[in-house]
Design a protein around this motif. Structure first.
Motif, mmCIF file in Angstrom:
data_model
loop_
_atom_site.group_PDB
_atom_site.id
_atom_site.type_symbol
_atom_site.label_atom_id
_atom_site.label_comp_id
_atom_site.label_asym_id
_atom_site.label_seq_id
_atom_site.Cartn_x
_atom_site.Cartn_y
_atom_site.Cartn_z
ATOM 1 N N ALA A 104 -3.709 7.426 1.141
ATOM 2 C CA ALA A 104 -2.372 8.135 1.363
ATOM 3 C C ALA A 104 -1.193 7.165 1.856
ATOM 4 O O ALA A 104 -0.113 7.174 1.377
ATOM 5 C CB ALA A 104 -2.725 9.372 2.494
ATOM 6 N N ALA A 105 -1.648 6.428 2.828
ATOM 7 C CA ALA A 105 -0.801 5.388 3.103
ATOM 8 C C ALA A 105 -0.218 4.391 2.104
ATOM 9 O O ALA A 105 0.684 3.966 2.352
ATOM 10 C CB ALA A 105 -1.517 4.689 4.371
ATOM 11 N N ALA A 106 -1.360 3.993 1.437
ATOM 12 C CA ALA A 106 -1.025 3.035 0.170
ATOM 13 C C ALA A 106 -0.022 3.699 -0.719
ATOM 14 O O ALA A 106 0.989 3.010 -1.097
ATOM 15 C CB ALA A 106 -2.242 2.759 -0.433
ATOM 16 N N VAL A 107 -0.292 5.160 -1.076
ATOM 17 C CA VAL A 107 0.794 5.553 -1.844
ATOM 18 C C VAL A 107 2.052 5.711 -1.495
ATOM 19 O O VAL A 107 3.075 5.531 -2.090
ATOM 20 C CB VAL A 107 0.266 7.295 -2.286
ATOM 21 C CG1 VAL A 107 1.202 8.041 -2.955
ATOM 22 C CG2 VAL A 107 -1.149 7.097 -3.020
ATOM 23 N N VAL A 108 2.214 5.901 -0.057
ATOM 24 C CA VAL A 108 3.713 6.256 0.531
ATOM 25 C C VAL A 108 4.081 4.671 0.467
ATOM 26 O O VAL A 108 5.460 4.621 0.218
ATOM 27 C CB VAL A 108 3.365 6.550 2.248
ATOM 28 C CG1 VAL A 108 4.564 6.236 2.915
ATOM 29 C CG2 VAL A 108 2.897 8.126 2.187
ATOM 30 N N ALA A 109 3.421 3.759 0.739
ATOM 31 C CA ALA A 109 3.797 2.199 0.763
ATOM 32 C C ALA A 109 4.435 1.960 -0.623
ATOM 33 O O ALA A 109 5.461 1.319 -0.808
ATOM 34 C CB ALA A 109 2.850 1.607 1.281
ATOM 35 N N ILE A 110 3.716 2.372 -1.477
ATOM 36 C CA ILE A 110 4.217 1.842 -2.945
ATOM 37 C C ILE A 110 5.253 2.797 -3.267
ATOM 38 O O ILE A 110 6.309 2.121 -3.977
ATOM 39 C CB ILE A 110 3.177 2.210 -3.985
ATOM 40 C CG1 ILE A 110 1.738 1.364 -3.885
ATOM 41 C CG2 ILE A 110 3.565 2.168 -5.584
ATOM 42 C CD1 ILE A 110 0.402 1.571 -4.557
ATOM 43 N N GLY A 111 5.322 3.951 -2.842
ATOM 44 C CA GLY A 111 6.474 4.731 -3.212
ATOM 45 C C GLY A 111 7.857 4.363 -2.390
ATOM 46 O O GLY A 111 8.913 4.536 -2.869
ATOM 47 N N LEU A 112 7.513 3.546 -1.439
ATOM 48 C CA LEU A 112 8.798 3.010 -0.696
ATOM 49 C C LEU A 112 9.147 1.501 -1.007
ATOM 50 O O LEU A 112 9.779 1.007 -0.465
ATOM 51 C CB LEU A 112 8.643 2.883 0.908
ATOM 52 C CG LEU A 112 8.146 4.337 1.577
ATOM 53 C CD1 LEU A 112 7.815 3.966 3.048
ATOM 54 C CD2 LEU A 112 9.610 4.973 1.492
ATOM 55 N N GLY A 113 8.188 0.985 -2.022
ATOM 56 C CA GLY A 113 8.811 -0.153 -2.825
ATOM 57 C C GLY A 113 7.942 -1.215 -2.696
ATOM 58 O O GLY A 113 8.317 -2.313 -3.127
ATOM 59 N N ALA A 114 6.762 -1.177 -2.008
ATOM 60 C CA ALA A 114 6.028 -2.123 -1.657
ATOM 61 C C ALA A 114 5.285 -2.871 -2.942
ATOM 62 O O ALA A 114 5.199 -1.858 -3.929
ATOM 63 C CB ALA A 114 5.033 -2.031 -0.819
#
Lengths: 142, 70
Positions: A104-114
């Motif tokens: 879930a944290a990874a999805v959020v990070a990717i969503g934020l542009g990581a």
């Protein structure tokens, strides 16, 4: 029960799994070298090679030096007793639960542009770290 | 066992009385020395088959070895 002596059937199964792993690792490594960016294929082959050698050493220790094999080695080769199996089950349960949160944290990070590749790498490393720490802590407490 | 209850046992006393080391008892029970140590110190509760094997090894009963502390 401790089962440090491998039966003929278990030896055949181990050989089959090792052969399948080698083929899968080589095929994946070659595919990555051909299509993946940078030196990902080489890195994958080196990492997988180290993991396979480490696995071979563990297997050798539990079969030839069973008296000095660690709980971790017995548990991961399924040659341990009921406590070893219990430790592994509990550590994997913790790792599985943590995988939801980490993903879930990874999805959020990717969503934020990581960068996706970097996040996937950290996801894998994070899950391995959680599993290792969980096993060490649970083994110490039980 | 419900909350607040712990399982303790007399395995260490029985083992010492029998003149056995943890390693010797572990070999007799086909478990690791670490498992014997964990059971003796109360950090690991054995399965029923292992508890019965321990009792049979010392020629006694499970109830004589394991006690629930309330």
């Amino acid at each position: 029960m401790l089962t440090t002596e491998l039966t003929a059937r278990q030896k055949a199964a181990v050989l089959l799994v090792v052969a399948a792993l080698l083929v899968a690792v080589l095929a994946t490594g070659l595919l990555l070298q051909e299509h993946a960016p940078g030196n990902m294929g080489t890195g994958f082959l080196q990492g997988a090679g180290v993991a396979l050698v480490a696995g071979a050493v563990v297997l050798w220790r539990v079969t030839r030096r069973s008296e000095s094999a660690t709980t971790f080695e017995r548990a991961f080769t399924q040659t341990g007793d009921e406590r070893d199996n219990s430790l592994l089950t509990r550590a994997l349960a913790v790792q599985g639960l943590a995988a939801f949160l980490l993903t879930a944290a990874a999805v959020v990070a990717i969503g934020l542009g990581a960068e996706t590749m970097m996040i996937l790498f950290f996801l894998l490393v994070g899950q391995l770290a959680v599993g290792a720490v969980a096993f060490a802590v649970i083994a110490r407490r039980s | 066992m419900g909350g607040g209850e712990t399982l303790r046992n007399d395995i260490r006393d029985l083992r010492v009385a029998a003149g056995l080391s943890q390693r010797e008892l572990a070999e007799a029970l086909s478990v690791s020395r670490q498992t014997v140590n964990s059971i003796e110190t109360g950090r690991y509760d054995p399965s029923l088959p292992l508890a019965i094997a321990i009792a049979q090894h010392f020629r006694t009963t499970v109830e004589e070895i394991f006690h629930v502390d309330h």
